[in-house]
Design an enzyme around this catalytic site. Structure first.
Site, mmCIF file in Angstrom:
data_model
loop_
_atom_site.group_PDB
_atom_site.id
_atom_site.type_symbol
_atom_site.label_atom_id
_atom_site.label_comp_id
_atom_site.label_asym_id
_atom_site.label_seq_id
_atom_site.Cartn_x
_atom_site.Cartn_y
_atom_site.Cartn_z
ATOM 1 C CG HIS A 13 -0.256 -0.078 2.521
ATOM 2 N ND1 HIS A 13 0.237 -1.261 3.023
ATOM 3 C CD2 HIS A 13 0.061 0.872 3.425
ATOM 4 C CE1 HIS A 13 0.812 -1.044 4.187
ATOM 5 N NE2 HIS A 13 0.724 0.254 4.452
ATOM 6 C CG HIS A 102 30.333 -2.987 -8.144
ATOM 7 N ND1 HIS A 102 30.950 -2.224 -7.178
ATOM 8 C CD2 HIS A 102 30.864 -2.587 -9.330
ATOM 9 C CE1 HIS A 102 31.811 -1.400 -7.755
ATOM 10 N NE2 HIS A 102 31.773 -1.596 -9.062
ATOM 11 N NE ARG A 136 36.763 -5.309 -7.784
ATOM 12 C CZ ARG A 136 36.630 -4.241 -8.576
ATOM 13 N NH1 ARG A 136 37.054 -4.295 -9.824
ATOM 14 N NH2 ARG A 136 36.080 -3.132 -8.125
#
Length: 144
Positions: A13, A102, A136
């Site tokens: 809501h 990332h 990475r």
């Protein structure tokens, strides 16, 4: 053949007014979506809408999602209970960029009570245009 991109969207809501704007914004951009509710501003519980959205992200019915609640926290916590869902709460474009770049986030969470429609549009645009950097970052995601 590339699979058609469908965005899942869910709110409670407190997120309903912003969700109505987001639906219109997606329509104007020609982006197909699946609306998981809620469908009014009557008090309700965000998990009732977050879980079905997350299930469709997991199963590939939708390619990614947008969740909205008052602070965004409840929606993010619930969505992230699901394997394969990486929901990131973004309140500005920099955060939206980083959760894609990332974290390879596949679900954007917006804090409905704390951002304007204009800010939401900019955050959504940044989220969708930012690619995942991998490298990475993928190694870190694999540890989740």
């Amino acid at each position: 053949m590339e699979k058609k991109k469908i965005i899942g969207i869910a709110c409670d809501h407190a997120g309903y007014p912003l969700k109505q704007f987001v639906l219109q914004y997606l329509e104007e951009k020609g982006i197909e979506y699946k609306d998981f509710g809620t469908y009014s501003d009557r008090s309700c519980d965000y998990p009732d809408f977050a879980h079905p959205l997350a299930e469709d992200i997991e199963s590939g019915v939708v390619s990614c999602g947008i969740g909205i609640c008052g602070s965004g926290e409840g929606m993010a916590i619930t969505l992230n209970k699901h394997h394969g869902v990486r929901a990131g709460l973004a309140w500005n474009t920099e955060i939206a960029h980083l959760i894609r770049q990332h974290n390879n986030s596949n679900c954007l969470v917006l804090p409905g009570r704390f951002i304007t429609n204009r800010e939401a549009a900019a955050i959504i645009d940044e989220f969708f245009k930012t690619p995942f950097e991998a490298g990475r970052h993928q190694l870190r995601i694999d540890k989740i």
